[in-house]
Scaffold this motif. Sequence first.
Motif, mmCIF file in Angstrom:
data_model
loop_
_atom_site.group_PDB
_atom_site.id
_atom_site.type_symbol
_atom_site.label_atom_id
_atom_site.label_comp_id
_atom_site.label_asym_id
_atom_site.label_seq_id
_atom_site.Cartn_x
_atom_site.Cartn_y
_atom_site.Cartn_z
ATOM 1 N N GLN A 141 -21.041 -12.492 -15.109
ATOM 2 C CA GLN A 141 -21.045 -13.949 -14.964
ATOM 3 C C GLN A 141 -22.274 -14.424 -14.204
ATOM 4 O OE1 GLN A 141 -18.742 -14.769 -17.399
ATOM 5 N NE2 GLN A 141 -18.769 -16.561 -16.058
ATOM 6 N N VAL A 142 -22.630 -13.696 -13.163
ATOM 7 C CA VAL A 142 -23.825 -14.043 -12.386
ATOM 8 C C VAL A 142 -25.034 -14.074 -13.317
ATOM 9 C CG1 VAL A 142 -25.448 -13.235 -10.622
ATOM 10 C CG2 VAL A 142 -23.001 -13.134 -10.172
ATOM 11 N N LYS A 143 -25.175 -13.035 -14.098
ATOM 12 C CA LYS A 143 -26.330 -12.934 -15.005
ATOM 13 C C LYS A 143 -26.309 -14.047 -16.041
ATOM 14 C CE LYS A 143 -26.042 -8.388 -15.945
ATOM 15 N NZ LYS A 143 -26.489 -7.064 -16.456
ATOM 16 N N LYS A 144 -25.126 -14.351 -16.522
ATOM 17 C CA LYS A 144 -24.991 -15.402 -17.541
ATOM 18 C C LYS A 144 -25.408 -16.765 -16.967
ATOM 19 C CE LYS A 144 -21.307 -17.460 -20.332
ATOM 20 N NZ LYS A 144 -20.457 -18.176 -19.358
ATOM 21 N N GLU A 145 -24.887 -17.095 -15.794
ATOM 22 C CA GLU A 145 -25.226 -18.386 -15.179
ATOM 23 C C GLU A 145 -26.704 -18.450 -14.833
ATOM 24 O OE1 GLU A 145 -23.527 -20.917 -15.205
ATOM 25 O OE2 GLU A 145 -21.518 -20.125 -15.596
#
Lengths: 144, 136
Positions: B104-108
């Motif tokens: 999720q961190v990478k996606k955001e």
Amino acid sequence: MLAGKAPGLQHPNSNSILRGLIITLAYDDVNRTVTKRLLEKIGCEVTAVSSGFECLSALSNVEMPYRVVILDLQMPEMDGFEVAMKIRKFYGYHWPLIIALTASTEDHVRERCLQMGVNGMIQKPVLLHVMDSELRRALQSASE
Amino acid sequence: MGKCMQGYLDEQFMELEELQDDVNPNFVEEVATLYFKDSARLINSIDQALERGSFDFNRLDNYMHQFKGSSTSIGASKVKTECTMFREYCRMGNAEGCLRTFQQVKKEHATLRKKLEHYFQLARQAGPKETARRSK
């Protein structure tokens, strides 16, 4: 030495109380750049450093009369409290002023700051008007 | 700031815009560039640490602490939220939670990057007139 208008006035660059040399110590590029720019915007002359060693070296330069150190407490690979301690050890408790930037306002952080001879605390992320008023307050107290 | 940015960037980003002026006309973009350089390095370090399979939660938390710090400085609110969750999982020693949240961190982070690239492109096209209008 700290002549100028009353602290209540908010005009950014009018006041010589803020026109001074400041060292800002932060580990990462983003924080260092933003803090430096913010301080310049309110009229300070800033040296940005990224290590305790650089900070102490800068302070030892007699040709640059730094007045304040803005010290980020939460830095990886470097203990901000330790840097504060070293500053006080070498230069005493009256100079330079130390203003700590901290992510936490927990009591134990506050207490430790007081113990270390830190003169002011600002919570991150730093807002311009907060930096401005905290600096003025610390400089004003120091001159009394 | 524009509707497309809402939710992704908080008031801290607006503070950065306040710091931009005629003398420093590209300040926000400069900070963004620094941020993405720093964060790419940190993402890489965390990726490598996770791939190794050895969950040194202290180390992971350290990396994420840095990442969260600079994300906060630029006003990246969604990234910051995911960083906080990741650190929670580190504190709990929950490896699976860490892995999931990191995605999720990478996606955001990737979404924010695209949005900011677009934002700066528009700002450049608008030219100095727009910059003068925005700064006080």
